[in-house]
Design an enzyme around this catalytic site. Structure first.
Site, PDB file in Angstrom:
ATOM      1  N   SER A   1      21.219   5.609  51.025  1.00 46.88           N
ATOM      2  CA  SER A   1      19.862   5.120  50.808  1.00 46.88           C
ATOM      3  C   SER A   1      19.098   6.115  49.932  1.00 46.88           C
ATOM      4  CB  SER A   1      19.185   4.907  52.169  1.00 46.88           C
ATOM      5  OG  SER A   1      17.990   4.220  52.019  1.00 46.88           O
TER       6      SER A   1
ATOM      7  N   ASP B   1      22.996  -6.237  52.321  1.00 49.46           N
ATOM      8  CA  ASP B   1      21.865  -5.310  52.117  1.00 49.46           C
ATOM      9  C   ASP B   1      20.817  -5.980  51.214  1.00 49.46           C
ATOM     10  OD1 ASP B   1      20.153  -3.211  51.466  1.00 49.46           O
ATOM     11  OD2 ASP B   1      21.761  -1.741  51.224  1.00 49.46           O
TER      12      ASP B   1
ATOM     13  N   HIS C   1      21.283  -3.042  55.215  1.00 50.43           N
ATOM     14  CA  HIS C   1      21.145  -1.670  54.722  1.00 50.43           C
ATOM     15  C   HIS C   1      21.585  -0.642  55.771  1.00 50.43           C
ATOM     16  CE1 HIS C   1      19.617   1.363  52.065  1.00 50.43           C
ATOM     17  NE2 HIS C   1      18.803   1.845  52.990  1.00 50.43           N
TER      18      HIS C   1
END
Ligand SMILES: CC(=O)SCCNC(=O)CCNC(=O)[C@H](O)C(C)(C)COP(=O)(O)OP(=O)(O)OC[C@H]1O[C@@H](n2cnc3c(N)ncnc32)[C@H](O)[C@@H]1OP(=O)(O)O
Length: 582
Positions: A286, A529, A563
């Protein structure tokens, strides 16, 4: 020694074009033990959830306080007047303060959250108690200020909080730097700093991934994780004392705007102190994946391998929009007070709502279909009491109560300003050649005497820690034509290359990533995601290849965890990392 986890079977090493794994194969029900207890009987509804009728939370009335000039970029010191007066803003208003705290406490008791209530002692900033670094955190103090990319003023000497696992070998070649996502502390795993004697056993956010014989094997590697610059778990950020060393009040929104590259340049200062010239690997997910790429760009000779999981080479506008929405709700909480809330009541409601939006981007609709279906709390209550179900306006679908819980759980454990600054830094991240060149141009003009911010076309010897080469000293101007030429070159190459990505930005991203062409790279994405969609992963992997990197490993995972897969899927994500590192 426990057996090593097997390599994932559902992963495919990307040939050209990338092979996409088959769609969602994630087992359900959710394998996490604590979720298993979340059955659908009304009795299992967490006690932290408000029971109907749901009354809107009363906003504690805050005493009027002087509004500092809003100055989110931190340019100049327009909010500086706040520093001497803010801590006195409650002075002479003890009753009002007590009333406000009482109201907050009452509200928290109503929802059974008394353990999180602000424990501040009289006269102490209440928010502080909630986001302290783990007790075994180490602190690196920089030897000087940090020149910043978006600010004409350098950040005064700063500190970086970090923890380590494993042992640095004699030639200092086994260090792995882990970069965190937006809200994590340096506490990746328990028993940091000295595995044998550490008694600090609180599990970390990557507990299942990092440790002896785990995917990132601390029997073999020396693992370092920092709290990011701008964060609130021990590193310098908006909640740090201002002016530095004074301790009277906090930077708040006088803190300068940060770039992901500022964060990684701060980390280089720590690596220097630890005497680590070259990392075995730079690993991040991320926002951490953005840092991982940034570090490899700024100091290619210091990064042996680069790992980017569920990140991106250039922030997509879907993510930018979602983060803007989060910041907007947070900043519209009156308690946010333009960032100057440290002596008062923190923006609980804004943070809670922002986290609800964030959670929607961290997981996925398909997961919630499986996990909650269309079930409602009122259904459960009714069936328990033998009554007919009547839907409620207040959170009723289990997905609603879930989001409510996630927001509630987070809102006082993270600093609102850190959230704002880091989320903006994520938005600004762009590794395309034109964007990097314009950053370099600005930085090199403002700081002509410092080591330069490299241009995408610079060789690795031009970097952010070596003296500025004489050839650069004459002119800090970026040759725009050269950048365009490089992009055109990549474009021509891309005609012969069969990319999986349909991104029109591929040539300019490839031109931006040229400095990474000799660094083996792992790019991992997840099909569910929505924050860093899989198209961005293909774009990154393809851009690296187009830039001439012949050692790109690309995995695309199925599953429904969106995610957050990087936090949950130990077998596939962990397996991919382990395979890449060995
Ligand atoms: C942008 C970046 O750079 S990085 C962003 C990364 N993502 C994040 O920050 C999100 C972090 N996520 C977490 O912390 C998660 O808890 C994880 C990933 C560690 C674990 O996820 P999961 O095991 O699926 O648990 P999840 O948090 O979803 O749910 C469990 C909690 O929800 C509660 N819950 C579950 N269902 C419901 C429901 N229907 N209603 C109310 N509460 C519920 C459980 O009781 C439990 O509460 P507790 O944690 O207070 O005990």
């Amino acid at each position: 020694m426990p057996p090593k986890p097997p390599l994932p079977r559902s992963l495919h090493l990307t040939a050209k074009p990338a092979v996409i794994s088959s769609p969602a194969k994630t087992k359900f029900p959710h394998p996490k033990p604590h979720l298993a207890r979340y059955h659908l009987e009304a009795s299992s509804v967490p006690s932290t959830f408000p029971t109907p009728p749901f009354s809107p939370p009363a906003s504690p009335k805050l005493p009027a306080r002087r509004q500092p000039a809003f100055n989110p970029g931190g340019f100049g010191l327009a909010g500086g007047q706040q520093s001497s007066s803010s801590s006195g803003s409650w002075k002479g208003k003890g009753k009002e303060k007590e009333r406000a705290i009482d109201e907050l406490r009452k509200r928290d008791e109503e929802i059974g959250r008394d353990e999180m209530i602000i424990e501040g002692k009289e006269g102490k900033e209440e928010a502080e108690a909630c986001y302290v670094p783990p007790p075994n955190t180490l602190i690196h103090h920089s030897t000087g200020p940090l020149a910043l990319l978006y600010s004409p003023e350098p950040l005064p000497p700063f500190q970086i909080a970090y923890e380590t696992w494993g042992t640095l070998n004699s030639d200092r070649s086994n260090a792995i730097l882990l970069h965190t996502g937006l809200s994590a502390s340096s506490h990746v795993a328990s028993r940091g700093n000295d595995v044998s004697s550490s008694t600090y056993t609180k599990p970390g956010w990557w507990e299942e991934f990092v440790g002896p014989s785990k995917s990132i094997d601390t029997d073999k590697f020396f693992v370092i994780c920092t709290n990011v610059l701008g964060g609130c778990f021990g590193s310098t950020g908006p909640s740090s004392p201002y002016p530095p060393g004074d301790g009277q009040t906090r930077w708040a929104t006088r803190f300068p705007l940060l770039s992901i590259h500022d964060m990684t340049r701060a980390q280089l200062s720590l690596l220097d102190e630890l005497g680590i010239d070259k990392l075995y690997a730079s690993v991040g997910s991320s926002m951490g994946g953005q840092q991982s790429l940034s570090l490899a760009y700024l100091a290619p000779e210091r990064v042996g391998r680069v790992v980017s999981i569920s990140a991106t080479g250039r922030s997509g506008l879907g993510g930018v929009g979602m983060r803007y929405a989060q910041r907007s709700v947070l900043m519209s909480d009156p308690n946010w007070n333009r960032g100057f809330y440290y002596d008062g009541v923190p923006p609980h409601t804004g943070m809670k709502l922002a986290r609800q939006i964030a959670t929607i981007t961290y997981r996925s609709g398909p997961e919630w279909e499986q996990r909650f279906g269309r079930r409602m709390l009122s259904e459960q209550v009714a069936s328990q009491q033998g009554e007919t179900e009547i839907p409620r306006l207040s959170p009723d679908f289990l997905i609603e109560t879930y989001l409510d819980h996630q927001g509630e759980r987070f809102c006082l454990t993270y600093d609102a300003n850190s959230m704002i600054y880091l989320s903006k830094a994520m938005d600004l991240f762009d590794m395309t050649a034109p964007a990097l060149s314009s950053l370099a141009k600005r930085f090199n003009a403002v700081y002509p005497d410092l080591p330069p911010f490299p241009l995408p076309s610079d060789p690795p010897s031009v970097n952010v820690y070596s003296p500025r080469p004489p050839s650069m000293s004459e002119s800090t101007d970026v040759d725009a034509d050269a950048v365009l030429k490089e992009v055109e070159k990549q474009k021509a190459k891309s005609d012969r290359f069969i990319p999986t990505s349909k991104s029109p930005h591929l040539p300019e991203l490839a031109a931006g990533l040229k400095r990474l062409k000799d660094i083996p790279a792992l790019v991992l994405g997840v099909q569910s995601d929505v924050l860093f969609p899989v198209e961005q992963q293909r774009e990154l992997a393809d851009a690296l290849k187009l830039a001439g990197n012949e050692q790109v490993t690309y995995y695309e995972l199925g599953g429904v965890w969106g995610h957050d897969t990087f936090l949950l899927d130990v077998q596939n994500v962990g397996g991919a990392i382990r395979g890449f590192l060995h």
